[in-house]
Design an enzyme around this catalytic site. Structure first.
Site, short mmCIF file in Angstrom:
data_model
loop_
_atom_site.label_atom_id
_atom_site.label_comp_id
_atom_site.label_asym_id
_atom_site.label_seq_id
_atom_site.Cartn_x
_atom_site.Cartn_y
_atom_site.Cartn_z
N ARG A 158 94.06 -53.14 -32.11
CA ARG A 158 93.90 -53.16 -30.11
C ARG A 158 95.07 -52.04 -30.03
O ARG A 158 93.49 -51.42 -29.18
CB ARG A 158 94.62 -54.27 -30.35
CG ARG A 158 95.07 -55.01 -28.17
CD ARG A 158 95.70 -53.99 -27.68
NE ARG A 158 97.24 -53.42 -28.00
CZ ARG A 158 97.39 -53.37 -27.56
NH1 ARG A 158 97.95 -52.65 -26.31
NH2 ARG A 158 99.06 -52.81 -28.09
N HIS A 197 107.99 -51.50 -30.70
CA HIS A 197 106.87 -51.38 -30.49
C HIS A 197 107.13 -49.34 -30.33
O HIS A 197 107.59 -48.85 -28.70
CB HIS A 197 106.46 -52.09 -29.86
CG HIS A 197 104.97 -51.45 -29.21
ND1 HIS A 197 104.03 -52.05 -29.83
CD2 HIS A 197 104.58 -50.47 -28.47
CE1 HIS A 197 102.77 -51.33 -29.57
NE2 HIS A 197 102.78 -50.30 -28.42
N CYS A 252 98.35 -45.05 -25.93
CA CYS A 252 97.79 -45.73 -24.64
C CYS A 252 96.73 -45.21 -23.92
O CYS A 252 96.98 -43.37 -22.60
CB CYS A 252 99.13 -46.38 -23.79
SG CYS A 252 98.88 -46.68 -22.62
P1 HMG Z 1 92.03 -54.62 -11.20
O1 HMG Z 1 90.10 -53.57 -11.04
O2 HMG Z 1 93.30 -54.51 -10.12
O3 HMG Z 1 91.14 -56.63 -11.22
O4 HMG Z 1 91.88 -54.62 -12.56
P2 HMG Z 1 91.02 -57.16 -10.27
O5 HMG Z 1 91.20 -58.61 -9.75
O6 HMG Z 1 90.53 -56.55 -8.72
O7 HMG Z 1 89.16 -57.73 -10.74
C1 HMG Z 1 87.64 -56.20 -10.69
C2 HMG Z 1 86.74 -56.36 -11.19
O8 HMG Z 1 87.21 -56.36 -12.83
C3 HMG Z 1 85.87 -57.61 -11.25
O9 HMG Z 1 84.88 -57.55 -11.76
C4 HMG Z 1 87.45 -58.63 -12.19
O10 HMG Z 1 86.29 -60.18 -12.41
C5 HMG Z 1 87.21 -57.30 -13.84
P3 HMG Z 1 83.61 -57.29 -10.95
O11 HMG Z 1 83.88 -58.22 -9.62
O12 HMG Z 1 84.15 -56.00 -10.01
O13 HMG Z 1 82.98 -57.58 -11.65
N1 HMG Z 1 88.17 -58.36 -14.73
C6 HMG Z 1 87.99 -58.22 -15.31
N2 HMG Z 1 87.60 -58.15 -16.64
C7 HMG Z 1 87.78 -59.21 -17.83
N3 HMG Z 1 88.59 -59.11 -18.37
C8 HMG Z 1 90.01 -58.96 -17.06
C9 HMG Z 1 89.20 -59.00 -15.80
N4 HMG Z 1 90.32 -59.00 -14.24
C10 HMG Z 1 89.65 -58.48 -13.71
N5 HMG Z 1 90.48 -59.40 -18.05
C11 HMG Z 1 93.09 -55.08 -14.67
C12 HMG Z 1 92.77 -55.31 -13.15
C13 HMG Z 1 94.71 -56.18 -15.12
C14 HMG Z 1 91.94 -56.26 -15.01
C15 HMG Z 1 92.72 -54.24 -15.09
O14 HMG Z 1 94.13 -53.15 -15.01
C16 HMG Z 1 92.56 -54.19 -16.48
O15 HMG Z 1 92.02 -54.04 -17.11
N6 HMG Z 1 93.60 -52.67 -16.73
C17 HMG Z 1 93.38 -52.60 -18.55
C18 HMG Z 1 94.70 -52.13 -19.17
C19 HMG Z 1 94.96 -52.15 -20.82
O16 HMG Z 1 94.83 -52.61 -21.44
N7 HMG Z 1 96.10 -51.17 -21.14
C20 HMG Z 1 96.18 -50.81 -22.62
C21 HMG Z 1 96.65 -51.54 -23.11
S1 HMG Z 1 98.68 -51.85 -22.48
C22 HMG Z 1 99.70 -50.62 -23.88
O17 HMG Z 1 98.75 -49.60 -24.47
C23 HMG Z 1 101.49 -50.76 -24.23
C24 HMG Z 1 101.46 -51.81 -25.58
O18 HMG Z 1 101.17 -51.30 -26.19
C25 HMG Z 1 103.55 -51.69 -25.82
C26 HMG Z 1 103.82 -50.16 -25.06
O19 HMG Z 1 103.14 -49.30 -25.62
O20 HMG Z 1 104.37 -49.62 -24.07
C27 HMG Z 1 100.91 -52.80 -25.29
MG MG Z 2 101.90 -48.82 -27.58
#
Ligand code: HMG
Ligand code: MG
Length: 298
Positions: A15, A207, A240
């Site tokens: 992931r 992490h 990230c």
């Molecule tokens: P948004 O654009 O604000 O969402 O994104 P929305 O609610 O306004 O919806 C817009 C569109 O997205 C709609 O589709 C929704 O259906 C769709 P449309 O009508 O335009 O066709 N949608 C989704 N589709 C699939 N899965 C969903 C989903 N939600 C809405 N869950 C959202 C908000 C959270 C979805 C977006 O910002 C996002 O996906 N962000 C990605 C975040 C991410 O994965 N980041 C990396 C992981 S975090 C990390 O790495 C840190 C960690 O490792 C710890 C560390 O190291 O610190 C964990």
């Molecule tokens: Mg991370």
């Protein structure tokens, strides 16, 4: 010095690692990677994310990866969920464990999940209720615990507040993310000590991304406080997508080498993790990046 006798390693490579790869990784390759990591003895392997494919294209197909892999007794396969829509996907795929992810920095929350910290916690409340109703375990992440790519310094008070809230909401473990790997050992200790006043130390995970080469030192520092859960990424894959320049998590191979050397049990075979690291590195057409793999290749 008190150190844990046993450490649980949470493998996040499929992931956190692959989410940041420029080259698309086919579902079959992701599945094979997860299976190899489980074969190596890892008891927690984070498989993918139910996030928007427009935001993180590499995590598209995570449901197929999750449903395609064989599930081994005693192994957890968490999936990242950012909101109710992601939770629908998790329930449809019969996921048994999810991870929700909040941040201690407002700017990072906005860039990462397009909402404020407070809004994200409200969304996670809805996710938690669904999780409870479907008997799904929830792990909680706090990002930017030792610094933020947009805000720089992050207040320990904010880290504590978010970690405490996620714990009170029902997360069984809180993973403290040094998202951009800027932390150093004493700073990491002070942060963990502060959080541990509200979340039991045995419920905390480290992490740490290894951007500045501080990962192992920071892990060793917080293990001395009793932290016994460590997140790491095979071959140090990743970063990230919303933290430009951040490199991968500390490499699983390097963590295991260090723990083996200190006589701390992990239940994980270093040789088999090295094999998994070679497998994914071959696919990505690069040399395995862990220090251990490089040393053994010489
Ligand atoms: P948004 O654009 O604000 O969402 O994104 P929305 O609610 O306004 O919806 C817009 C569109 O997205 C709609 O589709 C929704 O259906 C769709 P449309 O009508 O335009 O066709 N949608 C989704 N589709 C699939 N899965 C969903 C989903 N939600 C809405 N869950 C959202 C908000 C959270 C979805 C977006 O910002 C996002 O996906 N962000 C990605 C975040 C991410 O994965 N980041 C990396 C992981 S975090 C990390 O790495 C840190 C960690 O490792 C710890 C560390 O190291 O610190 C964990
Ligand atoms: Mg991370």
């Amino acid at each position: 010095m008190i150190l844990p006798k046993h450490v649980k390693i949470v493998e996040v490579g499929p992931r956190d690692g692959l989410q940041n790869e420029p080259m698309p990784v086919p579902i079959e390759v992701k599945m094979a990677l997860v299976e190899k990591l489980v074969d190596a003895g890892l008891s927690v392997v984070e498989v993918g994310s139910f996030v928007s494919p427009k935001w993180v294209p590499q995590m598209a197909g995570s449901a197929e990866v999750y449903t395609g892999i064989s599930k081994r007794e005693g192994v957890n396969y968490p999936m990242l969920v950012p909101n109710a829509k992601g939770m629908e996907g998790a329930i449809a795929a019969s996921v048994k464990e999810i991870a929700i992810f909040a941040a201690a920095s407002e700017a990072f929350a906005q860039k990462n999940i397009n909402c404020s910290i407070a809004e994200s916690l409200e969304r996670f409340q809805v996710v938690m209720e669904q999780a409870k109703a479907h008997d799904i375990k929830v792990r909680g992440y706090v990002s930017c615990v030792l610094g933020c790519p947009y805000e720089g310094e992050v207040s320990i008070v904010k880290v504590v507040e978010v970690a405490k809230t996620l714990y009170q909401m029902g997360c069984y473990e809180i993973s403290l993310g040094d998202t951009i790997g800027v932390g150093t050992p004493l700073k990491a200790q002070r942060m963990v000590e502060a959080v541990a006043q509200y979340v039991p130390i045995e419920k905390l995970a480290a992490h740490f991304h290894d951007t500045y080469g501080q990962g192992l030192a920071n892990i060793f520092a917080v293990m001395q406080l009793g932290v016994s859960v460590i997140d790491s990424s095979v071959s140090g894959l990743g970063g990230c997508p919303y933290a430009k320049g951040a490199s991968g998590n500390v490499a699983t191979e390097d963590v295991i080498y260090m723990l083996n050397g200190m006589g701390i049990e992990t239940g994980v075979s270093l040789d088999k993790v090295l094999e998994a690291g070679t497998f994914i590195s071959d696919f990505l057409d690069r040399k395995p990046a862990s220090k251990v793999a490089r040393a053994l290749a010489r």
